[in-house]
Design an enzyme around this catalytic site. Structure first.
Site, PDB file in Angstrom:
ATOM      1  N   SER A 405       0.884   3.733   3.131  1.00 31.42           N
ATOM      2  CA  SER A 405       0.200   2.457   3.051  1.00 31.42           C
ATOM      3  C   SER A 405       0.354   1.794   1.677  1.00 31.42           C
ATOM      4  O   SER A 405       1.448   1.443   1.274  1.00 31.42           O
ATOM      5  CB  SER A 405      -1.274   2.688   3.411  1.00 31.42           C
ATOM      6  OG  SER A 405      -1.986   1.505   3.513  1.00 31.42           O
ATOM      7  N   ASP A 416      12.750  -1.587  -5.128  1.00 33.31           N
ATOM      8  CA  ASP A 416      13.579  -2.738  -4.796  1.00 33.31           C
ATOM      9  C   ASP A 416      13.783  -3.673  -5.980  1.00 33.31           C
ATOM     10  O   ASP A 416      14.778  -4.410  -6.032  1.00 33.31           O
ATOM     11  CB  ASP A 416      12.961  -3.510  -3.630  1.00 33.31           C
ATOM     12  CG  ASP A 416      13.187  -2.824  -2.290  1.00 33.31           C
ATOM     13  OD1 ASP A 416      13.837  -1.757  -2.276  1.00 33.31           O
ATOM     14  OD2 ASP A 416      12.722  -3.353  -1.271  1.00 33.31           O
ATOM     15  N   LYS A 430       3.630   4.210   6.958  1.00 30.15           N
ATOM     16  CA  LYS A 430       2.496   3.449   7.478  1.00 30.15           C
ATOM     17  C   LYS A 430       2.654   2.017   6.977  1.00 30.15           C
ATOM     18  O   LYS A 430       2.356   1.728   5.840  1.00 30.15           O
ATOM     19  CB  LYS A 430       1.192   4.086   6.996  1.00 30.15           C
ATOM     20  CG  LYS A 430      -0.039   3.607   7.747  1.00 30.15           C
ATOM     21  CD  LYS A 430      -0.513   2.288   7.220  1.00 30.15           C
ATOM     22  CE  LYS A 430      -1.733   1.811   7.965  1.00 30.15           C
ATOM     23  NZ  LYS A 430      -2.134   0.469   7.519  1.00 30.15           N
TER      24      LYS A 430
END
Length: 555
Positions: A405, A416, A430
């Protein structure tokens, strides 16, 4: 109303404080969504005024025994109408309400296997022990007020006909029906009664308390730890002390839950503790005033030239605590500080705005995360602000299959944006956002309302974050083996890039190397790899430069 990044029902019990507030970057969203919900929920106040007799066709021959529970049909109709309205408007998928309600009512069979409800020729027929006790007209599919009233009426009818059901509290009945309704949805949507909702709010938002972690024992309430700067610390309470009385009442017979409840209360309210110090000295009487306490989620310490920071969850105080910890370590270590280790292993998630803000502490520019769902206000984009509390020092993030999460949002944002190196095993995957909505009984309904996407665009749900440096390809990996694999992967990536420019695709052998099995617990090798990366700048640059392209190959 709040939003959450909560985990599945079958995750470990430590997945508390998992609700996402709409403060900070989400404040405009809360305002708009609250207004829209109020427009939709305005009708629910009238649901109880709708006479249940309008839906009752026949109840002839039923046993009109007294209801032994605290059930109130009017209150129940308001509760279920509100819940059904939330599901209809907010849930990530457009679902048909009638089958959900039937599933919820049929869940009452777990309390009385003689209870049954079936849909026949436009009616809901209620039976107890094989005997028809009444029926209700089936409302229009999207009439949440009417479905709430029918649900309340069916329960009322069942209570008057079943001695097994009448022995249960109203909250037991609410929980069974809502669990049955939500069971058809995803595993992250859930219902919490008033007591459970209060504990959930305390975990994520804080509570009035003294700032001590305690454990009930035969001797009284044992103090396990004391939070710095708390009322308990200011009065000299220390780990190992035994609280033998609270406001003059003995504590020896209290359960763990009772002990916590007695120590908590309204902020600024007073209490008196009678304490047997661990030193064996005479009993002391302490007079304290409760303060607002938010559970600690950040631990930090210096380890050689590294700043090691562990985040166990994301509640409303996480970003502030993290920034304080980083500033303190910077002041303590100065130029000696070589880099940061951000340990997110076993972190089950938490508040979305806190995940965004934590990532923003390290990332200077670029997308952090985006969310997308059915509701118009679920389409949100979060971008980094031009600052970096870490002063661009090297960063390694540790993850495992228990990282879920909000923890995955942070890891993906750092990966990224090429801000650091992710080390460990594949994360949980999740990738959905939940909204937490208050109900008329002071309970909460948690509904999935959006999916979140990493900065590069992929959805984390069911995929997780692939580490840049994998430590789970063997049961007991050595540091040398992991570094050798990293070196080999870097070389293969370089060859793949060269081929890619001419062939337009990615060699299969390179794609295969990105597989990184899930592992439920971290390995000592994780920290060893982190130390090596942060003390070997050449190795760190190699891992951080190649990592995003390598990770992307798995997606």
């Amino acid at each position: 109303m709040a939003f959450r990044l909560g985990n599945r029902r079958n995750l470990p019990p430590q997945d508390v404080a998992e609700t996402m507030q709409t403060d900070g970057p989400c404040a405009p969203l809360r305002t708009r969504l609250s207004q829209r919900l109020q427009q939709g929920l305005g009708r629910t106040a009238r649901a109880g005024a709708i006479s249940l007799a309008l839906f009752l066709v026949a109840a002839a021959g039923m046993d009109q025994r007294a209801i032994g529970s605290d059930y109130n049909a009017y209150q129940a109709s308001r509760l279920f109408a509100a819940g059904y309205n939330d599901i209809s408007k907010i849930y990530i998928e457009d679902v048909a309400l009638p089958p959900l309600v039937l599933d919820g009512l049929r869940a009452l069979r777990s309390l009385d296997d003689g209870f049954a409800v079936a849909r026949r020729d436009g009616e809901l027929v209620v039976q107890v022990d094989g005997h028809r006790v009444g029926s209700y007209h089936v409302p229009a599919p999207r009439d949440t007020d009417a479905w709430g009233a029918v649900t309340a009426g069916v329960i009322d009818l069942a209570l008057r006909s079943s001695s097994d059901l009448s022995g249960h509290s109203a909250e037991d009945l609410y929980a069974r029906v809502f669990d049955g309704v939500l069971d058809r949805l995803d595993g992250y949507s859930r219902y919490a009664g008033a007591d459970a909702a209060q504990q959930n709010r305390a975990s994520r938002d804080g509570f009035g308390g003294i700032g001590a972690r305690v454990q009930a024992s035969k001797q009284g309430i044992e103090v396990l730890s004391v939070r710095s700067g708390s009322p308990a610390a200011s009065m000299g309470l220390t780990a190992g002390d035994i609280i033998v009385a609270i406001d003059g009442s003995p504590t020896t017979a209290l359960s763990q839950r009772q002990a916590i409840d007695r120590l908590r209360g309204q902020v600024d309210s007073r209490l008196t503790l009678t304490v047997n110090p661990k030193t064996g000295s005479s009993t002391r009487t302490l007079r304290l005033r409760r303060a607002h306490i938010v559970p600690q989620t950040v631990k930090a310490h210096a380890e050689g030239r590294l700043a090691v920071i562990e985040i166990s969850g994301f509640n409303q105080d996480t970003t502030h605590s993290l920034e304080q910890a980083i500033n303190a370590l910077n002041a303590e270590m100065g130029e000696h500080l070589a880099g940061y280790v951000l340990d997110l292993r076993g972190n089950p998630g938490g508040l979305l705005d806190q995940a965004v803000d934590v990532a923003d502490l390290f990332v200077r520019h670029g997308r952090l995360v985006s969310t997308h769902g059915r509701h118009p206000d679920s389409h949100q984009y979060f971008t980094a602000r031009p600052d970096d509390v870490g002063d661009d020092r090297p960063l390694v993030v540790l993850v495992d299959s228990g990282s879920a999460s909000a923890a995955e949002i942070v890891a993906a944002a750092i990966q990224d944006n090429r801000r650091g190196v992710i080390v460990g095993s594949l994360t949980y995957g999740k990738g959905t956002v939940q909204t937490v909505l208050r109900l008329p009984n002071r309970g909460e309904l948690t509904l999935t309302w959006a999916r979140f996407h990493a900065p590069s665009g992929y959805a984390l749900s069911g995929r997780g974050v692939t580490p840049d440096v994998c430590t789970s390809r063997s049961p007991d990996p050595t540091l040398d083996a992991v570094l050798a694999e990293l070196s080999d992967l870097t070389q293969r990536r370089s060859r793949a890039d060269a081929q890619l420019s001419g062939r337009g695709d990615l060699p299969n052998d390179t794609a295969a190397t990105v597989d990184c099995p899930s592992r439920p617990a971290g390995s000592p090798t994780d920290m060893a790899v982190a130390r090596r990366l942060l003390t070997d700048r050449t190795l760190y640059r190699s891992a951080s430069a190649d990592a995003p392209a390598i990770a992307q190959a798995a997606r």
